[in-house]
Scaffold this motif. Structure first.
Motif, PDB file in Angstrom:
ATOM      1  N   GLU A 372      13.935  50.723  53.701  1.00  0.00           N
ATOM      2  CA  GLU A 372      15.050  51.475  54.275  1.00  0.00           C
ATOM      3  C   GLU A 372      16.290  50.610  54.457  1.00  0.00           C
ATOM      4  O   GLU A 372      17.339  51.092  54.918  1.00  0.00           O
ATOM      5  N   GLY A 373      16.171  49.328  54.114  1.00  0.00           N
ATOM      6  CA  GLY A 373      17.324  48.440  54.201  1.00  0.00           C
ATOM      7  C   GLY A 373      17.646  47.977  55.605  1.00  0.00           C
ATOM      8  O   GLY A 373      18.755  47.494  55.873  1.00  0.00           O
ATOM      9  N   LEU A 374      16.681  48.108  56.526  1.00  0.00           N
ATOM     10  CA  LEU A 374      16.930  47.750  57.920  1.00  0.00           C
ATOM     11  C   LEU A 374      16.559  46.307  58.229  1.00  0.00           C
ATOM     12  O   LEU A 374      17.069  45.739  59.206  1.00  0.00           O
ATOM     13  N   VAL A 375      15.656  45.717  57.440  1.00  0.00           N
ATOM     14  CA  VAL A 375      15.285  44.313  57.606  1.00  0.00           C
ATOM     15  C   VAL A 375      15.213  43.676  56.225  1.00  0.00           C
ATOM     16  O   VAL A 375      15.148  44.374  55.207  1.00  0.00           O
ATOM     17  N   HIS A 376      15.227  42.354  56.205  1.00  0.00           N
ATOM     18  CA  HIS A 376      15.078  41.675  54.919  1.00  0.00           C
ATOM     19  C   HIS A 376      14.425  40.308  55.155  1.00  0.00           C
ATOM     20  O   HIS A 376      14.594  39.696  56.222  1.00  0.00           O
TER      21      HIS A 376
END
Length: 387
Positions: A372-376
């Motif tokens: 979801e692009g919330l962490v990396h």
């Protein structure tokens, strides 16, 4: 009387409904002894024992034989509270009163039962009497907004701004229909065509306070008015305090907008904290007695400073990208995101330690959050993605 229950329950099985109707007459809200007895034996069997001490298959004797002296004393004391209230007419009046105002009986296990209330354990409501549409309680997020009855213009303005903004974006506003902050929150939600529910400390057939008769009528038409007390029951000081636990339990977060040092709103905040619900408080002037309670929450109870609806969304986990589930905001996602920092990366083991989850559960959530692009991932660890 059975026929009247059938009318309220739309032809469903009526034995449990009738027993819980009787319990709503016998037991005060939040009676943990009654709740534990019902959870263990079922409403019908528990009622049989409460009224005349009889039982089937020795179920109660078996329960008490294995209990310690405190439990046996509590059950005996409970019966001394309940027996004086045993009156068939009182149960019949409750049912007739509900039918006259178009109220329905909502029971644990019903499709529209708000499962968030089950977190109260033995102190959960035995049943709920509802005027309006109980399905509105399925909305998430649900935000409990409470505060002083003798509110200031500042408090009313802030409550209306926050409630209106939240309700316009689909949140459900939960409060107690009192004068002051409660009323401002309800009106703002209704004003933007949003959802709101009010928990009462008396029967849903009794508008209290009387000056909010029109407001309660509108809430019942566009949202829901609820009580665990039967129709005809009068609001009392104790019942207001007991009612507060339901407001806190239904909310995904509780926000106190304005409150004096000893305000009843602090009681709601205490219930929210004990249930592990996020707690927020709106600051006011340091010279304002009507904000002293909010400052106390900020200083002594780790409440989050709230100045806008955006702060409340963040309190609910929404600003951090937490997606509500059918039952509300996923608490594990909140815990994983809360454990993560935005500036430094953390190894999975450290995230698990901070969140209190297993490494496997943390990895599962991190994988979904990454998609979801919330962490990396960064250098063998993880961090939040800058917004």
């Amino acid at each position: 009387m059975v026929d009247e229950v059938r009318l309220l329950r739309a032809g469903e099985e009526v034995v449990d409904a009738l027993a819980r109707t009787a319990w709503s007459v016998l037991a005060e809200p939040g009676d943990g002894v009654a709740g534990a007895l019902i959870q263990t034996l079922g409403a019908e069997e528990a009622l049989r024992y409460a009224i005349d001490g009889t039982q089937r298959d020795g179920a109660v004797d078996a329960l008490l034989d294995t209990a310690d002296a405190r439990v046996r004393h509590a059950v005996a004391e409970g019966r001394r509270r309940w027996v004086p209230r045993v009156e068939v007419r009182a149960v019949r009046d409750a049912l007739r009163g509900a039918r006259e105002v178009g109220a329905q009986l909502l029971l644990p296990g019903d499709d529209l039962w708000p499962h968030a209330l089950d977190d109260l354990g033995a102190n959960a409501p035995i049943a709920l009497w509802v005027r309006g549409d109980p399905s509105c309680m399925m909305v998430t997020p649900r935000v409990a907004l409470v505060g002083a009855r003798a509110s200031s213009g500042y408090g009313d303005h802030v409550a209306a701004e926050i409630a209106g903004d939240l309700a316009a974006s689909g949140a459900l506003i939960v409060s107690g229909a009192a004068y002051g902050i409660d009323g401002a929150a309800h009106r703002a939600a209704l004003g933007v065509g949003g959802g709101t529910v009010a928990f009462l400390a008396g029967g849903v057939d009794r508008a209290y306070p009387a000056g909010h008769h029109g407001l309660l009528k509108q809430i019942a038409e566009e949202g829901a008015v609820l009580s665990e007390l039967p129709c005809g029951a009068a609001p009392t000081k104790w019942r207001f305090l007991a009612r507060n636990r339901l407001i806190a339990a239904l909310g995904d977060a509780t926000v106190v907008v304005e409150a004096g040092w000893r305000s009843g709103s602090l009681n709601t905040a205490g219930h929210a904290a004990s249930l592990g619900r996020p707690l927020g408080a709106v600051p006011g002037s340091v010279t304002s007695a009507s904000s002293a309670g909010c400052h106390r929450l900020l200083r002594e109870y780790d409440a989050v400073c709230v100045t806008s609806a955006a702060d409340v969304r963040e309190l609910c986990g929404l600003a951090a990208g937490v997606v509500p589930t059918a039952e509300g905001v996923d608490p594990e996602r909140v815990r994983v995101l809360d454990a993560l920092g935005g500036r430094t990366s953390l190894p999975t083991v450290e995230i698990a330690r901070r969140s209190g989850l297993s490494t496997e559960r943390v990895l599962s959530h991190l994988g979904l959050l990454e998609l979801e692009g919330l962490v990396h991932p960064v250098g063998g660890g993880w961090r939040r993605t800058p917004v």
